[in-house]
Design a protein around this motif. Structure first.
Motif, PDB file in Angstrom:
ATOM      1  N   THR A  61       0.836  -1.208   0.000  1.00  0.00           N
ATOM      2  CA  THR A  61       0.000   0.000   0.000  1.00  0.00           C
ATOM      3  C   THR A  61       0.870   1.256   0.000  1.00  0.00           C
ATOM      4  O   THR A  61       0.611   2.210  -0.747  1.00  0.00           O
ATOM      5  CB  THR A  61      -0.920   0.011   1.238  1.00  0.00           C
ATOM      6  OG1 THR A  61      -1.767  -1.149   1.201  1.00  0.00           O
ATOM      7  CG2 THR A  61      -1.778   1.264   1.260  1.00  0.00           C
ATOM      8  N   GLU A 114      -4.154  -2.330  -7.770  1.00  0.00           N
ATOM      9  CA  GLU A 114      -4.025  -2.556  -6.328  1.00  0.00           C
ATOM     10  C   GLU A 114      -4.769  -3.797  -5.839  1.00  0.00           C
ATOM     11  O   GLU A 114      -4.180  -4.625  -5.133  1.00  0.00           O
ATOM     12  CB  GLU A 114      -4.481  -1.313  -5.553  1.00  0.00           C
ATOM     13  CG  GLU A 114      -4.189  -1.417  -4.067  1.00  0.00           C
ATOM     14  CD  GLU A 114      -4.304  -0.084  -3.347  1.00  0.00           C
ATOM     15  OE1 GLU A 114      -4.187  -0.069  -2.118  1.00  0.00           O
ATOM     16  OE2 GLU A 114      -4.505   0.943  -4.025  1.00  0.00           O
ATOM     17  N   LEU A 152       2.548   1.760  -3.514  1.00  0.00           N
ATOM     18  CA  LEU A 152       1.608   2.223  -4.539  1.00  0.00           C
ATOM     19  C   LEU A 152       1.176   3.665  -4.285  1.00  0.00           C
ATOM     20  O   LEU A 152       1.041   4.463  -5.218  1.00  0.00           O
ATOM     21  CB  LEU A 152       0.397   1.294  -4.596  1.00  0.00           C
ATOM     22  CG  LEU A 152       0.678  -0.142  -5.077  1.00  0.00           C
ATOM     23  CD1 LEU A 152      -0.582  -0.998  -4.965  1.00  0.00           C
ATOM     24  CD2 LEU A 152       1.206  -0.145  -6.505  1.00  0.00           C
TER      25      LEU A 152
END
Length: 329
Positions: free
Chosen positions: A230, A316, A233
């Motif tokens: 996370t 994602e 990204l």
């Protein structure tokens, strides 16, 4: 001609009238072209004696004409054709006669990523000129590459430090050279670069976070791996680049897993795997988390991810699903 032979010849000033410089490592190709230009044409008269064309744009006759033109105030004219693998059939037909009888006062350079060796023009160019292919280094060649680059900069680097830098950055040579330059500046007058120096420099980049992410995956630490993904990204790291680092890490795990299954003695493991002892224990511990069958499934999922990312799928959630599957115990 091999790249090292090319470098030695250019340094000695032994230049040929025809060159084909190509390969899948653009940084090395570009550097070879620059080295050749520096030796072949005097900077003071470069405006008079250097012509640059693009293979996907030129028709061939302008390249032929420039190559036939005598140099001004110098012994040699240089004609560089970038994207030389994209010449049209018509351009190749025009230039074929020149390749078969090149002007001795001209150095014609074709720069390309790849060429079709089956075509007569390129086959003739390789036969009559110097063809040099620059391949992207394999993972086990990155450590020696780092040491050579550091040595060229007038410093030394510990073996473990070279391997650590190569492991963190991967085989993006432009990024690797950039990090080496930073290291040399950071170390100042200190002659030798160590592991602590590498950590001090690379820890300021996204590369360190990618390394932590692959480490969490290999250790099957799901919460940490998801947090790192996370973060990466959100920081704008390209998913395909992250995936490339993951693939590199799992290739090492698979290699060590197979060696473990062969019951190779620990003393021989480093030599057989080509992994620096500095990293070997961690890689070995992580390799024990997987069977060869599980690693095969991981690679199948990575291939699916690669295709999905390139087709524009939502990145994602797909990456998160991959992480959860890879960390399954």
């Amino acid at each position: 001609m091999k790249p090292e032979e090319f470098n030695k010849a250019v340094e000695k000033g032994e230049l040929a009238p025809l060159y084909l410089l190509y390969g899948d490592e653009p940084y090395l190709v570009e550097r070879a072209v620059k080295k050749l230009l520096e030796r072949a044409v005097d900077p003071s008269f470069r405006d008079f004696n250097l012509n640059v064309f693009y293979g996907n744009e030129c028709k061939g006759d302008e390249v032929f004409s420039a190559a036939q033109t005598l140099p001004m105030f110098a012994e040699r004219r240089v004609v560089l054709v970038k994207k030389g693998g994209e010449l049209s059939a018509g351009a190749m037909e025009i230039l074929l006669s020149y390749v078969q009888d090149p002007c001795p006062g001209t150095c014609l350079i074709l720069q390309a990523e790849k060429v079709d060796g089956r075509k007569k023009f390129y086959a003739e160019l390789k036969k009559r000129g110097e063809a040099v292919e620059f391949k992207r280094p394999y993972e086990n060649q990155l450590g020696p590459y780092v040491r050579d680059e550091v040595r060229a900069a007038g410093k030394k680097i510990d073996s473990a430090a070279a391997e650590l830098l190569a492991y963190l950055v991967g085989n993006n040579l432009q990024e690797l050279v950039s990090q080496i330059e930073k290291l040399c500046i950071y170390c100042g007058k200190k002659e030798s670069i160590g592991v602590a120096d590498v950590k001090a420099i690379v820890s300021d980049t996204k590369v360190e976070s990618v390394f932590e992410f692959t480490d969490a995956l290999g250790a099957k630490e799901l919460p940490r791996a998801l947090r790192m993904l996370t973060s990466l990204l959100q920081d704008g790291e390209a998913p395909l680049r992250i995936l490339g680092a993951v693939a590199r890490h799992y290739r090492q795990l698979w290699q060590v897993r197979e060696l473990l299954d062969r019951r190779l003695p620990p003393a021989e493991l480093a030599k057989a795997s080509g992994i620096n002892p500095y990293f070997l224990k961690k890689v070995t511990d992580q390799a024990r988390n997987y069977t060869v069958g599980e690693l095969k499934q991981v690679f199948e999922r990575m291939l699916e991810l690669d295709l999905a990312f390139k087709s524009g799928a939502l990145e994602e959630p797909l990456f998160e699903r991959f992480v959860m599957e890879a960390c399954r115990k």
